[in-house]
Enzyme design. Structure first.
Site, mmCIF file in Angstrom:
data_model
loop_
_atom_site.group_PDB
_atom_site.id
_atom_site.type_symbol
_atom_site.label_atom_id
_atom_site.label_comp_id
_atom_site.label_asym_id
_atom_site.label_seq_id
_atom_site.Cartn_x
_atom_site.Cartn_y
_atom_site.Cartn_z
ATOM 1 N N GLU A 1 3.756 4.866 -0.637
ATOM 2 C CA GLU A 1 3.699 4.606 0.801
ATOM 3 C C GLU A 1 2.243 4.542 1.274
ATOM 4 O O GLU A 1 1.881 3.685 2.086
ATOM 5 C CB GLU A 1 4.443 5.698 1.578
ATOM 6 N N HIS B 1 0.181 7.976 -3.393
ATOM 7 C CA HIS B 1 1.601 7.690 -3.274
ATOM 8 C C HIS B 1 1.854 6.237 -2.889
ATOM 9 O O HIS B 1 0.990 5.582 -2.282
ATOM 10 C CB HIS B 1 2.241 8.625 -2.256
#
Length: 152
Positions: free
Chosen positions: A80, A78
């Site tokens: 993040e 992901h």
């Protein structure tokens, strides 16, 4: 000429970063900022040196996995997570930072952001993950929605 405020400036950067994504289902970008300076960026995609979903197809699509569930059934890292990893790779702490992300973090990312010391999450697009919301509510991490006037 109108100068963008900091939220608009950093969120537009997150949307630019998302354009590098190799995910077939959702392009996400993240920018980590401390003291009004970018310290790391990340987008969602396969781990460094591995084949992209663009080449292999999407496992989640093939298995009809609903959005917001079974995160482990994905080749991609992901946005993040990649932003935190990039900071760590270069020896940069993200403690007391703000992350601008194009999509609300999932529960896996929420746990990582909390433990890494990120103090604020600013997002544009919502994401269905009740666990993530509950985790943030139990902490002092500030979470807010932001939509810039003009998105790249």
């Amino acid at each position: 000429m109108e100068r963008p405020d900091n939220d608009e400036y950093f969120m537009e950067m997150a949307f630019l970063v998302a354009k590098r994504s190799t995910c077939l289902r959702r392009r996400v970008g993240a920018v980590i900022v401390r003291d009004k300076h970018v310290i790391s960026t990340g987008y969602n995609g396969s781990p460094k040196g591995t084949k992209h979903c663009e080449e292999l197809g999407c496992i989640r699509q093939q298995l009809n996995v609903p959005s917001g569930t079974r995160h482990e059934l994905c080749r991609g890292v992901h946005a993040e997570q990649n932003a935190i990893t990039q900071a760590a790779y270069f020896g940069v702490s993200v403690k007391d930072s703000t992350i601008y992300t194009t999509t609300y973090p999932c529960s896996m990312c929420a746990k990582i952001l909390i433990n890494a010391g990120v103090k604020e999450v600013v997002y544009t697009e919502g994401y269905e993950d009740d666990m993530s919301k509950k985790l943030f509510e139990e902490t002092k991490v500030k979470v807010r929605s932001y939509t810039p006037a003009s998105i790249i």
